[in-house]
Write a protein that holds these residues in place. Sequence first.
Motif, PDB file in Angstrom:
ATOM      1  N   ALA A 119       0.792  -1.251   0.059  1.00  0.00           N
ATOM      2  CA  ALA A 119       0.072   0.003  -0.201  1.00  0.00           C
ATOM      3  C   ALA A 119       0.994   1.285   0.040  1.00  0.00           C
ATOM      4  CB  ALA A 119      -1.041  -0.294   1.270  1.00  0.00           C
ATOM      5  N   GLY A 120       2.103   1.177   0.492  1.00  0.00           N
ATOM      6  CA  GLY A 120       3.142   2.268   0.475  1.00  0.00           C
ATOM      7  C   GLY A 120       3.362   2.507  -0.844  1.00  0.00           C
ATOM      8  N   LYS A 121       3.861   1.504  -1.570  1.00  0.00           N
ATOM      9  CA  LYS A 121       4.358   1.785  -3.124  1.00  0.00           C
ATOM     10  C   LYS A 121       3.074   2.216  -3.916  1.00  0.00           C
ATOM     11  CE  LYS A 121       8.226  -1.434  -2.439  1.00  0.00           C
ATOM     12  NZ  LYS A 121       8.663  -2.795  -2.488  1.00  0.00           N
ATOM     13  N   ASP A 122       1.895   1.842  -3.562  1.00  0.00           N
ATOM     14  CA  ASP A 122       0.592   2.349  -4.287  1.00  0.00           C
ATOM     15  C   ASP A 122       0.577   3.674  -3.986  1.00  0.00           C
ATOM     16  OD1 ASP A 122       0.099  -0.265  -5.161  1.00  0.00           O
ATOM     17  OD2 ASP A 122      -1.558  -0.575  -4.117  1.00  0.00           O
ATOM     18  N   ALA A 123       0.783   4.290  -2.725  1.00  0.00           N
ATOM     19  CA  ALA A 123       0.799   5.313  -2.179  1.00  0.00           C
ATOM     20  C   ALA A 123       1.639   6.487  -3.114  1.00  0.00           C
ATOM     21  CB  ALA A 123       1.155   5.702  -0.827  1.00  0.00           C
ATOM     22  N   LEU A 124       2.832   6.222  -2.970  1.00  0.00           N
ATOM     23  CA  LEU A 124       3.859   6.845  -3.723  1.00  0.00           C
ATOM     24  C   LEU A 124       3.546   6.932  -5.306  1.00  0.00           C
ATOM     25  CD1 LEU A 124       7.203   6.591  -1.947  1.00  0.00           C
ATOM     26  CD2 LEU A 124       5.356   8.013  -1.482  1.00  0.00           C
ATOM     27  N   ALA A 125       3.413   5.681  -5.872  1.00  0.00           N
ATOM     28  CA  ALA A 125       2.950   5.763  -7.244  1.00  0.00           C
ATOM     29  C   ALA A 125       1.560   6.520  -7.632  1.00  0.00           C
ATOM     30  CB  ALA A 125       2.505   4.107  -7.672  1.00  0.00           C
ATOM     31  N   GLY A 126       0.657   6.413  -6.923  1.00  0.00           N
ATOM     32  CA  GLY A 126      -0.461   7.329  -6.909  1.00  0.00           C
ATOM     33  C   GLY A 126      -0.136   9.057  -6.937  1.00  0.00           C
ATOM     34  N   TYR A 127       0.668   9.385  -6.073  1.00  0.00           N
ATOM     35  CA  TYR A 127       1.158  10.948  -5.987  1.00  0.00           C
ATOM     36  C   TYR A 127       1.771  11.103  -7.301  1.00  0.00           C
ATOM     37  CZ  TYR A 127       2.817  15.186  -4.041  1.00  0.00           C
ATOM     38  OH  TYR A 127       3.399  16.458  -3.877  1.00  0.00           O
ATOM     39  N   LYS A 128       2.804  10.291  -7.542  1.00  0.00           N
ATOM     40  CA  LYS A 128       3.625  10.361  -8.768  1.00  0.00           C
ATOM     41  C   LYS A 128       2.935  10.564 -10.151  1.00  0.00           C
ATOM     42  CE  LYS A 128       6.801   7.485  -7.578  1.00  0.00           C
ATOM     43  NZ  LYS A 128       8.331   6.877  -7.747  1.00  0.00           N
ATOM     44  N   ARG A 129       1.580   9.898  -9.985  1.00  0.00           N
ATOM     45  CA  ARG A 129       0.917   9.752 -11.380  1.00  0.00           C
ATOM     46  C   ARG A 129       0.404  10.995 -11.574  1.00  0.00           C
ATOM     47  NH1 ARG A 129      -2.649   5.201 -10.120  1.00  0.00           N
ATOM     48  NH2 ARG A 129      -0.896   3.985 -10.592  1.00  0.00           N
ATOM     49  N   PHE A 130      -0.017  11.949 -10.329  1.00  0.00           N
ATOM     50  CA  PHE A 130      -0.579  13.032 -10.794  1.00  0.00           C
ATOM     51  C   PHE A 130       0.340  14.305 -10.585  1.00  0.00           C
ATOM     52  CE2 PHE A 130      -4.355  10.715 -11.281  1.00  0.00           C
ATOM     53  CZ  PHE A 130      -5.303  11.469 -11.935  1.00  0.00           C
ATOM     54  N   PHE A 131       1.317  14.300  -9.814  1.00  0.00           N
ATOM     55  CA  PHE A 131       2.228  15.247  -9.558  1.00  0.00           C
ATOM     56  C   PHE A 131       3.048  15.684 -10.564  1.00  0.00           C
ATOM     57  CE2 PHE A 131       6.236  17.039  -7.279  1.00  0.00           C
ATOM     58  CZ  PHE A 131       5.745  18.170  -7.124  1.00  0.00           C
ATOM     59  N   GLU A 132       3.110  16.769 -11.294  1.00  0.00           N
ATOM     60  CA  GLU A 132       3.804  17.173 -12.477  1.00  0.00           C
ATOM     61  C   GLU A 132       5.371  17.976 -11.816  1.00  0.00           C
ATOM     62  OE1 GLU A 132       1.084  19.940 -13.833  1.00  0.00           O
ATOM     63  OE2 GLU A 132      -0.142  18.339 -14.418  1.00  0.00           O
ATOM     64  N   GLY A 133       5.708  18.026 -10.653  1.00  0.00           N
ATOM     65  CA  GLY A 133       6.806  18.751 -10.361  1.00  0.00           C
ATOM     66  C   GLY A 133       8.153  17.664 -10.153  1.00  0.00           C
ATOM     67  N   ASP A 134       9.267  17.961  -9.746  1.00  0.00           N
ATOM     68  CA  ASP A 134      10.063  17.225  -9.356  1.00  0.00           C
ATOM     69  C   ASP A 134      10.175  16.468  -7.987  1.00  0.00           C
ATOM     70  OD1 ASP A 134      11.487  17.640 -11.817  1.00  0.00           O
ATOM     71  OD2 ASP A 134      12.214  19.427 -11.245  1.00  0.00           O
ATOM     72  N   LEU A 135      11.004  15.473  -7.780  1.00  0.00           N
ATOM     73  CA  LEU A 135      11.108  14.898  -6.374  1.00  0.00           C
ATOM     74  C   LEU A 135      12.473  15.391  -5.840  1.00  0.00           C
ATOM     75  CD1 LEU A 135       9.633  11.390  -7.127  1.00  0.00           C
ATOM     76  CD2 LEU A 135       8.737  13.239  -6.268  1.00  0.00           C
ATOM     77  N   ALA A 136      12.339  15.862  -4.483  1.00  0.00           N
ATOM     78  CA  ALA A 136      13.624  16.025  -4.083  1.00  0.00           C
ATOM     79  C   ALA A 136      13.897  14.839  -3.150  1.00  0.00           C
ATOM     80  CB  ALA A 136      13.425  17.118  -2.715  1.00  0.00           C
ATOM     81  N   GLY A 137      13.247  13.913  -3.047  1.00  0.00           N
ATOM     82  CA  GLY A 137      13.579  12.881  -2.134  1.00  0.00           C
ATOM     83  C   GLY A 137      12.344  11.820  -2.337  1.00  0.00           C
TER      84      GLY A 137
END
Lengths: 305, 380
Positions: B168-186
């Motif tokens: 579920a944690g991996k689904d969570a980060l995948a879900g956020y990244k699916r919509f977030f258009e910016g960069d990831l600082a970490g």
Amino acid sequence: MSLILLAEQVLNGLQFGVMLFLMAAGLTLIFGVMGLINLAHGSLYMIGAFAAAGVAAATGSFLLALAASLAAAAIVGGVIELVVIRRLYQRDHLDQVLATFALILVLSEATRWAFGSFPLYLNIPPALSGSVRLPGGIEYSLYRLSLIGIGLLIALALFWLISKTRIGMRIRAGENDREMIAALGVDISKLYTVIFALGAALAGLSGALVGAIQSVQVGMGEPVLILAFVVIVIGGIGSIKGALIGAVLVGLTDTLGRVLLPPFFATFMEKSAATTVGSSLSSMLIYILMAAVLIFRPSGLYGRA
Amino acid sequence: MKRKTLSLISASIMALAGPGLAGEAVKVGMITTLSGGGAGLGIDVRDGFMLALEQAGDSGIEVVIEDDQRKPELAVQLADRMIQSDKVDVLTGIIWSNLAMAVVPAATAQGKFYLSPNAGPSALAGKGCNENYFNVAWQNDNLHEAAGAYANSAGFKNSFILAPNYPAGKDALAGYKRFFEGDLAGELYTKLGQTDYAAEIAQIRASGADSVFFFLPGGMGISFLKQYSGSGIDLPVVGPAFSFDQGILQAVGEAALGVKNTSQWNKDIDNPTNAAFVETFQAKYGRLPSLYASQGFDTANLLISAVKAADVHDADAFRAALKAADFNSTRGDFAFGPNNHPIQDIYVREVIKEGDVFTNKIIATSLKQHSDAYAAECKM
């Protein structure tokens, strides 16, 4: 990674280790002196945290809350020693594990019945909130720094208690030869109750101190209990000095592993794979440490062979 | 014991109801978490569910409730027993995705209906979907996707994201990244059940991020928020509702004030069903409902609507009645998509203080009529 960040992480590891020591000290004494595996030690940690949260909510005083955590855990510890644990000294380890596991279930449900199913609120006192600037420009949380201080003070007090006082002498004697000190006229069952209550009080205090920056909820003690067992196995069962060294080793290994491993794998792997591999490996690291220690010293760092 | 008493009570209600009742009762098996650390969620689902049944009066539904103690193997045993000896027609109640994965496929394969009041693992929404499995809450990724969409609208360009290292944690980060258009600082995976985040917070401080997204349900979230607010970092934080539900906000206290979180439900959604639900729940149980309670309430009302419309033993008709979702949801509009998962609005909420109580208020709609990313893979 900058040196300041690394120094801050070393402090974090030290703080984690020192709090583990408070748990492990009681566990190792109880195992060393009475030969008892006490799985319910984590429940005493939980009881300390709940007692502190309850008293802090009622009085608003953090010091009273800490006193309550010590008292509640010591009393519950003393009572379960008298009612249940006392019957287990002569039984084998499997019976002890079964009975103390039952105690976990009983104490958890009793706590839930008394305090409800939702986590409780316990916060750090205003006087200790915020951060301080350490030499070298490290910004560090004042509360965590105080935890390190309190933990080290308690470690010193325990060493003094064990090496310089009469009760400490009896504890050491009890570790060496239980029948003999009973034969010499020491009331061994009273001694056992005192040791058990002392270990319980330390667990309760650490529950309250850590509960203020974490979540006070039913079942909070079991993850810490597992770590505390790792600590006493590494340190050598029965040795307070081993518990201290083991706790600091486990704290540093766990924290630094979490911080350093993912960037290490990222130097030769794709980033998100490195994160996954790094965090998986870092959560195994303390068990790898334990296995490594056991290969070279089967009875732990300071255990008697 | 509890189970016996409950069936006794329902049996006597049935007896009192007398011959007016047509046919036999629909038997529902509820497997949920009622003891241990995660008990708050299961208790809320159960209380919401039972409140709806009570309000419906004599709905011809009989409920058997069992505690799964958050253990997959126990949940499987309970499900087997409910299906074989209690002869339940419908199962419901499971909170955790790993327990749902252990129970749901086997139950639907035996022709039973399963209504999920909480867990929505991606495996059951895509290729593993089933015509008898209905999710009344959300697909696991949904609230995280909404958090990603909110981060765009808030102008975040560089997020630090973290979640526990489990499916579920991996689904969570995948879900956020699916919509977030910016960069990831970490991007960090923490240990499941971890309660000390000093090391992670130090990394956030050093990362140069402009925002933090985290999915740390239950006690993990309480610990993270308390430590984060004590660390002196003042980057905006966003997360799914699971770390900000009514049950845990009081334990986080001031540290949560002002934090934005995403949810498909809040107590201030403006419709008569929701207003009545919040009022009656509070009157009956003496606390504000959480999103889990609203999900339990909606699940029961969906079931009641289907029981009224069709006979549970006529599986095709009953399935069609469920799929029609002809009930008044606390969320307002509610419909099932092709994979039997909800199509619904997801909101951004802000944590506020009302009197002495910490709670949430809706400040925007993040995603309108949102479905999920897996519906296309579902063939049924």
